[in-house]
Design a protein around this motif. Structure first.
Motif, PDB file in Angstrom:
ATOM      1  N   GLY A  20       0.793  -1.227   0.000  1.00 43.78           N
ATOM      2  CA  GLY A  20       0.000   0.000   0.000  1.00 43.78           C
ATOM      3  C   GLY A  20       0.822   1.271   0.000  1.00 43.78           C
ATOM      4  O   GLY A  20       0.388   2.305   0.525  1.00 43.78           O
ATOM      5  N   ARG A  23      -0.812   4.471  -1.456  1.00 43.80           N
ATOM      6  CA  ARG A  23      -1.831   5.024  -0.552  1.00 43.80           C
ATOM      7  C   ARG A  23      -1.182   5.796   0.589  1.00 43.80           C
ATOM      8  O   ARG A  23      -1.617   6.897   0.958  1.00 43.80           O
ATOM      9  CB  ARG A  23      -2.699   3.892  -0.011  1.00 43.80           C
ATOM     10  CG  ARG A  23      -3.677   4.319   1.069  1.00 43.80           C
ATOM     11  CD  ARG A  23      -4.469   3.138   1.626  1.00 43.80           C
ATOM     12  NE  ARG A  23      -3.618   2.081   2.129  1.00 43.80           N
ATOM     13  CZ  ARG A  23      -3.041   2.121   3.345  1.00 43.80           C
ATOM     14  NH1 ARG A  23      -3.224   3.161   4.146  1.00 43.80           N
ATOM     15  NH2 ARG A  23      -2.292   1.117   3.747  1.00 43.80           N
ATOM     16  N   GLU A  94      -4.022   2.255   9.414  1.00 41.77           N
ATOM     17  CA  GLU A  94      -3.943   2.920   8.121  1.00 41.77           C
ATOM     18  C   GLU A  94      -2.617   3.645   7.898  1.00 41.77           C
ATOM     19  O   GLU A  94      -2.312   4.063   6.785  1.00 41.77           O
ATOM     20  CB  GLU A  94      -5.107   3.904   7.960  1.00 41.77           C
ATOM     21  CG  GLU A  94      -5.082   5.104   8.909  1.00 41.77           C
ATOM     22  CD  GLU A  94      -5.709   4.796  10.256  1.00 41.77           C
ATOM     23  OE1 GLU A  94      -5.872   5.740  11.061  1.00 41.77           O
ATOM     24  OE2 GLU A  94      -6.037   3.610  10.502  1.00 41.77           O
ATOM     25  N   GLN A 440      -9.811  -2.155   1.664  1.00 43.19           N
ATOM     26  CA  GLN A 440      -9.556  -1.959   0.244  1.00 43.19           C
ATOM     27  C   GLN A 440      -9.842  -3.257  -0.497  1.00 43.19           C
ATOM     28  O   GLN A 440      -9.573  -4.341  -0.002  1.00 43.19           O
ATOM     29  CB  GLN A 440      -8.095  -1.545   0.015  1.00 43.19           C
ATOM     30  CG  GLN A 440      -7.727  -0.186   0.580  1.00 43.19           C
ATOM     31  CD  GLN A 440      -8.481   0.944  -0.065  1.00 43.19           C
ATOM     32  OE1 GLN A 440      -8.811   0.875  -1.249  1.00 43.19           O
ATOM     33  NE2 GLN A 440      -8.763   1.988   0.684  1.00 43.19           N
TER      34      GLN A 440
END
Length: 466
Positions: A20, A23, A94, A440
């Motif tokens: 990720g 992101r 996150e 996701q």
């Protein structure tokens, strides 16, 4: 003119990148880069040096490293991943920097300081399918380290990797946060026992018990088959993963799998009653209850009916309002699909089943799509599939949501093509105090290589632990 002979050698290759990364950079470019450099400087690079590795090259978020010893390569990867897990404990999910690692051993070509060849390419492809925080290794690596390192392994079977001519047999290094006494294959340690019981109307229900630890009861959902799912690349990672820390009890719904197909009553009430029968037959009193897809509605209805038995409610990919009631367009689409089921579900031509597969796992590999096609044939008849689909489309448990007493966790993938995320949000909004988490992805059922897979198990662990 003589052609210069290429230099070759056998070596262990480690490929790593940040899961990720795009992101993370989009959310906080400077912070992500600073944290990545800090991890490299204080953990990753020292561990590579300690285990006698050589950094061949680095990219923005990745690196390629070679080792003379495959044992050193694996030790280095394990040390790094355990170190990163410790560093991430206090970091919000996150914002975590999590590495994916692939390791292969093979013949390589040396060109100056760089290396090339299938030995390198396979390591890079393994890294690409590895779980965040995980390590995937090839069969040659497993054969070399078998019996030499106190690690546990999970056999993932042959995988078709991009631009690699032959399937590669893949293993995951499992339970990196623990140190086990000896290496073992996780599939060998996990078994399931299948038993039958009778519903009040005489329908025979098959249920399975697997794993060790506190009980976790799963409500049934469409297209399950206890034996086939236990080994298939569609469901295997889910059920094996849940069985690692729990005694998992799950069953095939009436009209599905190993339970009776030819049944009179297909309804929400019947499926809730079947869950009651299975819980009683298994002899469990209080337990967390897991629902997936339309199994969420069954789980909610059971939790409302038996608040004294359900300690926690875990819902993934579910909805309170069936597709036929969500919108006129959705009702038309489902009616058309129901007609196609009756005509094409059991046909030798897999065209229809492939269309259905494309909705449920659009990001699946060719192997996974093939298993899902086969799953449709094994789980139920064309007529029962159409009836089941029709009944589920008319579900409406909205009035029950406010009556749920158990702490509830609702999970959903953002781009689900089967059940839109708005349906999951509405499900969570109606349950007092429910926590909603979006993953996701676009596969209705997350596949093993997706970040959602690791996140699913982690969120359940944290929720039940709390």
């Amino acid at each position: 003119m003589a052609t210069k002979r290429l230099e070759r050698r056998l070596t262990a290759v480690l490929a790593a990148d940040v899961a990720g990364y795009s992101r993370l950079m989009a959310a906080d470019e400077e912070g992500t880069l600073a944290h990545l450099k800090s991890h490299r400087r204080s953990l990753v690079d020292p561990k590579i040096k300690q285990h006698r590795g050589r950094i061949v090259k680095t990219t923005g978020d990745g690196m390629l490293v070679e080792f003379a010893s495959v044992v050193d390569a694996v030790r280095c990867a394990v040390d790094v991943q355990r170190g990163m897990a410790a560093r991430n404990e206090a970091v919000p999910q996150e914002k975590r920097i999590e590495f994916r690692v692939g390791i292969n051993v093979g013949d390589i070509i040396i060109d100056g300081s760089d290396i090339y060849g299938d030995g390198v390419n396979v390591a890079a492809r393994l890294e690409g399918i590895a779980e965040p925080g995980g390590i995937f290794i090839s069969r040659p690596v497993y054969d070399q380290i078998d019996g030499k390192l106190a690690l546990s392994f999970r056999e993932l079977g042959p995988r078709s990797l991009k631009n690699i001519a032959k399937p590669v047999e893949v293993f995951a290094i499992d339970r990196l946060h623990k140190s086990d006494d000896a290496p073992e294959l996780a599939h060998a340690e996990l078994t399931q026992k299948i038993t039958y019981c009778r519903a009040p109307d005489g329908v025979r229900l098959a249920y399975a018990v697997s794993g060790n630890g506190p009980t976790l009861l799963k409500a049934a959902n469409w297209m399950n088959h206890l034996e086939y799912d236990w080994e298939s690349p569609i469901w295997r990672h889910v059920f094996h993963g849940l069985s690692r820390n729990h005694t998992l009890i799950r069953h095939d719904a009436r009209g599905n799998g190993m339970s009776d197909w030819d049944v009179g009553d297909l309804s929400l009430g019947a499926w809730v009653s079947d869950l009651e029968t299975v819980a009683d037959a298994a002899g469990v009193e209080r337990f967390p209850l897991l629902g997936m897809s339309q199994g969420c509605a069954i789980a909610v209805a059971y939790a409302v009916r038996h608040p004294e038995r359900v300690t926690h409610l875990l819902l993934y990919g579910g909805f309170a309002l069936g597709g036929k009631k969500r919108s006129p367009a959705e009702k038309e689409r489902r009616n058309a699909m129901m007609t196609l089921m009756r005509l094409g579900w059991g046909a030798d031509d897999p065209t229809f089943r492939q269309m259905f597969t494309g909705l449920f796992i659009p990001g699946g590999t060719h192997e996974q799509a093939g298993y899902f096609n086969e799953l449709q044939l094994r789980t139920t008849s064309p007529e029962c599939a159409a009836r089941y689909f029709d009944v589920v489309g008319d579900f409406d448990i909205t009035r029950l949501l406010c009556e749920v007493k158990a702490p509830t966790l609702v999970m959903h993938v953002r781009d689900d093509l089967v059940v839109p995320i708005e349906a999951g949000r509405q499900l969570a909004a109606g349950i007092p105090g429910a926590r909603f988490i979006a993953f996701q992805g676009r596969n209705h059922l997350f596949l093993q290589h997706e970040p959602a897979s690791a996140r699913f198990f982690e969120e359940i662990r944290l929720f039940l632990g709390a």
